[in-house]
Design a protein around this motif. Structure first.
Motif, short mmCIF file in Angstrom:
data_model
loop_
_atom_site.label_atom_id
_atom_site.label_comp_id
_atom_site.label_asym_id
_atom_site.label_seq_id
_atom_site.Cartn_x
_atom_site.Cartn_y
_atom_site.Cartn_z
N ASP A 34 55.91 -59.17 48.87
CA ASP A 34 56.03 -57.94 48.61
C ASP A 34 57.48 -57.15 49.05
N PRO A 35 57.90 -56.33 48.14
CA PRO A 35 59.65 -56.17 48.35
C PRO A 35 59.58 -55.29 49.81
N ASP A 36 58.42 -54.37 49.88
CA ASP A 36 58.69 -53.47 50.93
C ASP A 36 58.02 -54.22 52.18
N GLY A 37 57.59 -55.27 52.30
CA GLY A 37 57.28 -56.16 53.42
C GLY A 37 56.10 -55.66 53.93
N GLU A 38 55.17 -54.91 53.54
CA GLU A 38 53.82 -54.29 54.03
C GLU A 38 52.62 -54.98 53.63
N VAL A 39 52.46 -55.75 52.36
CA VAL A 39 51.35 -56.21 52.02
C VAL A 39 51.27 -57.73 52.03
N GLY A 40 50.31 -58.43 52.57
CA GLY A 40 50.55 -59.72 52.31
C GLY A 40 49.55 -60.25 51.06
N MET A 41 49.97 -60.95 50.20
CA MET A 41 49.51 -61.34 49.13
C MET A 41 49.06 -62.99 48.89
N GLU A 42 47.86 -63.20 48.86
CA GLU A 42 47.62 -64.73 48.96
C GLU A 42 46.40 -65.03 47.94
N THR A 43 46.70 -65.87 47.10
CA THR A 43 45.51 -66.45 46.13
C THR A 43 45.10 -67.74 46.45
N HIS A 44 43.62 -67.76 46.61
CA HIS A 44 43.02 -68.97 46.92
C HIS A 44 42.62 -69.75 45.84
#
Length: 212
Positions: free
Chosen positions: A45-55
């Motif tokens: 996330d360019p803003d560093g706020e949201v973690g994104m993980e694909t399992h």
């Protein structure tokens, strides 16, 4: 860059996936009584706020399911329908876990990766002496090669069609919950492909068709 903070997590990711995934329509009759982790990949996330993980999970009958989640430090406004669970993280505090298909930050990151020929985020472990890069075993790659204007997916309409999720706002993202061989894709625009342990030949994880 994604940072992994050693911590106790309640519920664990394995527990929340086992509780939630079997009730999703895109499992399409697969035996989800036991889900085994094959790998995962993250986007930045360019803003560093949201973690994104694909399992990437193996089912009891040998199918592979792709399950994207987003992790937030605060609830996302008007997104109660896509809330999977809340989680207690001993380092980061309370976390709100969302079905990433409905999260515009995830949709934008996925489209950007496809369009620019991007790849998964590097993963680092936070230690007492600083950040240490972890070895990644799951790799993804977008088929694009140049900077193209990324479509606005903030007001996308999300729908499920069998084992595929369609995220549409003029341009269309198609997320394959059951990855497929690249040789069977036909003409579906640009793609995200991936490999993981036991799957050394790239398979298609998502398509992007730009609005015309």
């Amino acid at each position: 860059m994604a940072v992994h903070h050693p911590a106790t997590i309640v519920p664990s990711k394995a527990e929340l996936l086992q509780a939630w995934v079997p009730h999703q329509p895109w499992t399409a009759g697969t035996d989800t009584s036991v889900l085994t982790r094959l790998g995962s990949y993250r986007f930045d996330d360019p803003d560093g706020e949201v973690g994104m993980e694909t399992h990437l999970l193996s089912t009891a009958d040998g199918q592979v399911l792709q399950v994207p989640l987003t992790y937030r430090g605060l609830p996302r406004e008007s997104a109660e329908h896509s809330l999977v669970t809340t989680m207690t993280h001993t380092t980061l505090g309370d976390r709100w876990i969302y079905d990433a298909r409905y999260d515009p930050v995830y949709a934008t990151a996925l489209a950007t990766t496809i369009l620019t020929g991007g790849r998964e985020a590097d993963l680092f472990e936070a230690t007492e002496t600083g950040l240490v890069q972890e070895i990644s075993t799951t790799h993804v790659r977008g088929s694009g090669s140049s900077v193209i204007e990324v479509p606005d997916l903030c007001t996308a309409v999300v729908s499920s069609e069998g084992t595929t999720t369609r995220i549409q706002a003029g341009s269309t993202l198609m997320l394959l919950h059951q990855p497929t061989s690249k040789s069977t894709t036909g003409v579906h625009g640009m793609t995200l492909t991936g490999t993981w342990p036991g799957q050394e030949a790239p398979v298609v994880l998502a398509f992007l068709d730009l609005a015309r």
